[in-house]
Motif scaffolding. Structure first.
Motif, PDB file in Angstrom:
ATOM      1  N   TYR A  22       0.798  -1.225   0.000  1.00  0.00           N
ATOM      2  CA  TYR A  22       0.000   0.000   0.000  1.00  0.00           C
ATOM      3  C   TYR A  22       0.831   1.277   0.000  1.00  0.00           C
ATOM      4  CZ  TYR A  22      -3.690  -3.285   1.042  1.00  0.00           C
ATOM      5  OH  TYR A  22      -4.559  -4.342   0.994  1.00  0.00           O
ATOM      6  N   VAL A  23       2.105   1.168   0.336  1.00  0.00           N
ATOM      7  CA  VAL A  23       2.959   2.358   0.319  1.00  0.00           C
ATOM      8  C   VAL A  23       3.945   2.285  -0.852  1.00  0.00           C
ATOM      9  CG1 VAL A  23       4.622   3.762   1.607  1.00  0.00           C
ATOM     10  CG2 VAL A  23       2.689   2.718   2.805  1.00  0.00           C
ATOM     11  N   MET A  24       4.795   1.278  -0.854  1.00  0.00           N
ATOM     12  CA  MET A  24       5.804   1.210  -1.918  1.00  0.00           C
ATOM     13  C   MET A  24       5.174   1.056  -3.303  1.00  0.00           C
ATOM     14  SD  MET A  24       8.628   1.869  -0.557  1.00  0.00           S
ATOM     15  CE  MET A  24       9.987   1.303  -1.555  1.00  0.00           C
ATOM     16  N   ARG A  25       4.151   0.256  -3.412  1.00  0.00           N
ATOM     17  CA  ARG A  25       3.491   0.054  -4.700  1.00  0.00           C
ATOM     18  C   ARG A  25       2.955   1.378  -5.254  1.00  0.00           C
ATOM     19  NH1 ARG A  25      -0.135  -4.762  -4.560  1.00  0.00           N
ATOM     20  NH2 ARG A  25       1.824  -5.778  -4.996  1.00  0.00           N
ATOM     21  N   GLU A  26       2.526   2.269  -4.372  1.00  0.00           N
ATOM     22  CA  GLU A  26       1.992   3.557  -4.805  1.00  0.00           C
ATOM     23  C   GLU A  26       3.081   4.623  -4.936  1.00  0.00           C
ATOM     24  OE1 GLU A  26      -0.790   3.177  -5.913  1.00  0.00           O
ATOM     25  OE2 GLU A  26      -1.671   1.564  -4.742  1.00  0.00           O
ATOM     26  N   THR A  27       4.234   4.384  -4.344  1.00  0.00           N
ATOM     27  CA  THR A  27       5.322   5.363  -4.377  1.00  0.00           C
ATOM     28  C   THR A  27       6.078   5.333  -5.694  1.00  0.00           C
ATOM     29  OG1 THR A  27       5.586   5.199  -1.981  1.00  0.00           O
ATOM     30  CG2 THR A  27       7.446   6.101  -3.203  1.00  0.00           C
ATOM     31  N   ALA A  85       8.403   8.306 -11.626  1.00  0.00           N
ATOM     32  CA  ALA A  85       8.312   8.452 -13.081  1.00  0.00           C
ATOM     33  C   ALA A  85       7.403   9.612 -13.455  1.00  0.00           C
ATOM     34  CB  ALA A  85       7.816   7.157 -13.710  1.00  0.00           C
ATOM     35  N   LEU A  86       6.289   9.771 -12.750  1.00  0.00           N
ATOM     36  CA  LEU A  86       5.377  10.868 -13.053  1.00  0.00           C
ATOM     37  C   LEU A  86       6.037  12.228 -12.823  1.00  0.00           C
ATOM     38  CD1 LEU A  86       2.086   9.426 -11.520  1.00  0.00           C
ATOM     39  CD2 LEU A  86       2.485   9.935 -13.943  1.00  0.00           C
ATOM     40  N   PHE A  87       6.764  12.359 -11.731  1.00  0.00           N
ATOM     41  CA  PHE A  87       7.445  13.621 -11.444  1.00  0.00           C
ATOM     42  C   PHE A  87       8.634  13.851 -12.377  1.00  0.00           C
ATOM     43  CE2 PHE A  87       5.437  13.370  -7.143  1.00  0.00           C
ATOM     44  CZ  PHE A  87       4.784  14.587  -7.188  1.00  0.00           C
ATOM     45  N   ASP A  88       9.235  12.783 -12.872  1.00  0.00           N
ATOM     46  CA  ASP A  88      10.431  12.892 -13.715  1.00  0.00           C
ATOM     47  C   ASP A  88      10.098  13.141 -15.187  1.00  0.00           C
ATOM     48  OD1 ASP A  88      13.239  12.948 -13.824  1.00  0.00           O
ATOM     49  OD2 ASP A  88      13.346  10.852 -14.440  1.00  0.00           O
ATOM     50  N   ILE A 132      -0.594  12.726 -11.296  1.00  0.00           N
ATOM     51  CA  ILE A 132       0.196  12.860 -10.064  1.00  0.00           C
ATOM     52  C   ILE A 132      -0.729  12.938  -8.855  1.00  0.00           C
ATOM     53  CG2 ILE A 132       1.676  14.452  -8.760  1.00  0.00           C
ATOM     54  CD1 ILE A 132       3.094  15.066 -11.458  1.00  0.00           C
ATOM     55  N   GLN A 133      -1.762  13.760  -8.937  1.00  0.00           N
ATOM     56  CA  GLN A 133      -2.687  13.904  -7.813  1.00  0.00           C
ATOM     57  C   GLN A 133      -3.409  12.602  -7.510  1.00  0.00           C
ATOM     58  OE1 GLN A 133      -1.291  16.944  -6.419  1.00  0.00           O
ATOM     59  NE2 GLN A 133      -3.149  16.293  -5.407  1.00  0.00           N
ATOM     60  N   ALA A 134      -3.815  11.881  -8.552  1.00  0.00           N
ATOM     61  CA  ALA A 134      -4.488  10.597  -8.344  1.00  0.00           C
ATOM     62  C   ALA A 134      -3.556   9.610  -7.645  1.00  0.00           C
ATOM     63  CB  ALA A 134      -4.967  10.033  -9.681  1.00  0.00           C
ATOM     64  N   GLN A 135      -2.300   9.570  -8.063  1.00  0.00           N
ATOM     65  CA  GLN A 135      -1.338   8.655  -7.453  1.00  0.00           C
ATOM     66  C   GLN A 135      -0.999   9.084  -6.031  1.00  0.00           C
ATOM     67  OE1 GLN A 135      -0.640   5.868  -9.118  1.00  0.00           O
ATOM     68  NE2 GLN A 135       0.482   5.087  -7.366  1.00  0.00           N
ATOM     69  N   ARG A 157       7.386  17.980  -2.776  1.00  0.00           N
ATOM     70  CA  ARG A 157       6.139  17.877  -2.002  1.00  0.00           C
ATOM     71  C   ARG A 157       6.492  17.455  -0.575  1.00  0.00           C
ATOM     72  NH1 ARG A 157       1.669  17.555  -6.062  1.00  0.00           N
ATOM     73  NH2 ARG A 157       2.766  18.338  -7.888  1.00  0.00           N
ATOM     74  N   THR A 158       7.067  18.371   0.163  1.00  0.00           N
ATOM     75  CA  THR A 158       7.576  18.068   1.500  1.00  0.00           C
ATOM     76  C   THR A 158       6.473  17.854   2.530  1.00  0.00           C
ATOM     77  OG1 THR A 158       7.777  20.423   1.952  1.00  0.00           O
ATOM     78  CG2 THR A 158       9.738  19.301   1.077  1.00  0.00           C
ATOM     79  N   HIS A 159       5.231  18.084   2.167  1.00  0.00           N
ATOM     80  CA  HIS A 159       4.094  17.955   3.082  1.00  0.00           C
ATOM     81  C   HIS A 159       3.480  16.553   3.101  1.00  0.00           C
ATOM     82  CE1 HIS A 159       2.383  18.497  -0.878  1.00  0.00           C
ATOM     83  NE2 HIS A 159       1.299  17.889  -0.413  1.00  0.00           N
ATOM     84  N   LEU A 160       4.011  15.613   2.347  1.00  0.00           N
ATOM     85  CA  LEU A 160       3.360  14.311   2.170  1.00  0.00           C
ATOM     86  C   LEU A 160       3.090  13.562   3.475  1.00  0.00           C
ATOM     87  CD1 LEU A 160       5.112  12.908  -1.034  1.00  0.00           C
ATOM     88  CD2 LEU A 160       2.897  14.065  -0.845  1.00  0.00           C
TER      89      LEU A 160
END
Length: 177
Positions: free
Chosen positions: A55-60, A65-68, A77-80, A133-136
């Motif tokens: 639930y964390v790594m799979r979504e991370t 790639a999206l940010f890069d 990005i927002q959905a992910q 996105r330091t607020h995550l």
């Protein structure tokens, strides 16, 4: 495999992937068990690692790639990020439930959950730096605080520091410097 973490043995052989490293450590050093003896506690440790992985790594990873991307898709990005926030929330709840955990993931001592969660938490730190996105983790105090508390264990702090060194080397190689 270009993966972090990698355990490099004294004889030069290496073992990549968190799950494989954790199982190796449990097999190689049975006198210092990383699994709790109580079956229910052991299941709880496995749950922590499963939530972190599924639930964390799979979504991370897709977020890097999206940010890069040369043309980032903010909707994607927002959905992910929403999926990731849900996973972090699950992990945060599990960490927060264990009043005895102290600086560790479960039960007041180093366990396989820590061997698993240090790379997970480090990856989240890297994502925040990489994306800006330091607020995550602002809504997830237990997950956020885990990075600070793990420093109380020399072994866990060493894993974090070695992952940082590995990332610096990777980024230098990536930029060609």
């Amino acid at each position: 495999m270009v993966r972090v973490p990698v355990l490099v043995l004294d004889d030069g052989r290496s073992i990549p992937e968190s799950a494989v490293i954790v199982e190796y450590l449990e097999d190689a050093f049975p006198a210092v068990p990383l699994h709790p003896a109580d079956p229910v506690d052991h299941a709880r440790v496995r749950l922590l690692t499963a939530v972190a992985d599924n639930y964390v790594m799979r979504e991370t990873f897709p977020l890097f790639a999206l940010f890069d991307s040369k043309t980032p898709d903010e909707d994607a990005i927002q959905a992910q990020l929403t999926k990731l926030d849900g996973g972090i929330g699950l992990l945060n709840g599990l960490l927060a439930e264990d009043a005895a955990r102290g600086p560790f993931a479960f039960g007041g001592r180093v366990s396989t959950a820590d061997a698993w969660l240090v790379p997970v938490r480090y990856t989240l730190e890297g994502l925040m730096r990489f994306s800006g996105r330091t607020h995550l983790l602002d809504r997830h105090a237990a997950v956020a605080g885990y990075a600070h508390s793990l420093r109380e264990s020399p072994a866990l702090a060493r894993v974090w520091d070695e992952m940082e060194e590995g990332l610096r080397a990777f980024m230098a190689q990536r930029t060609g410097s």
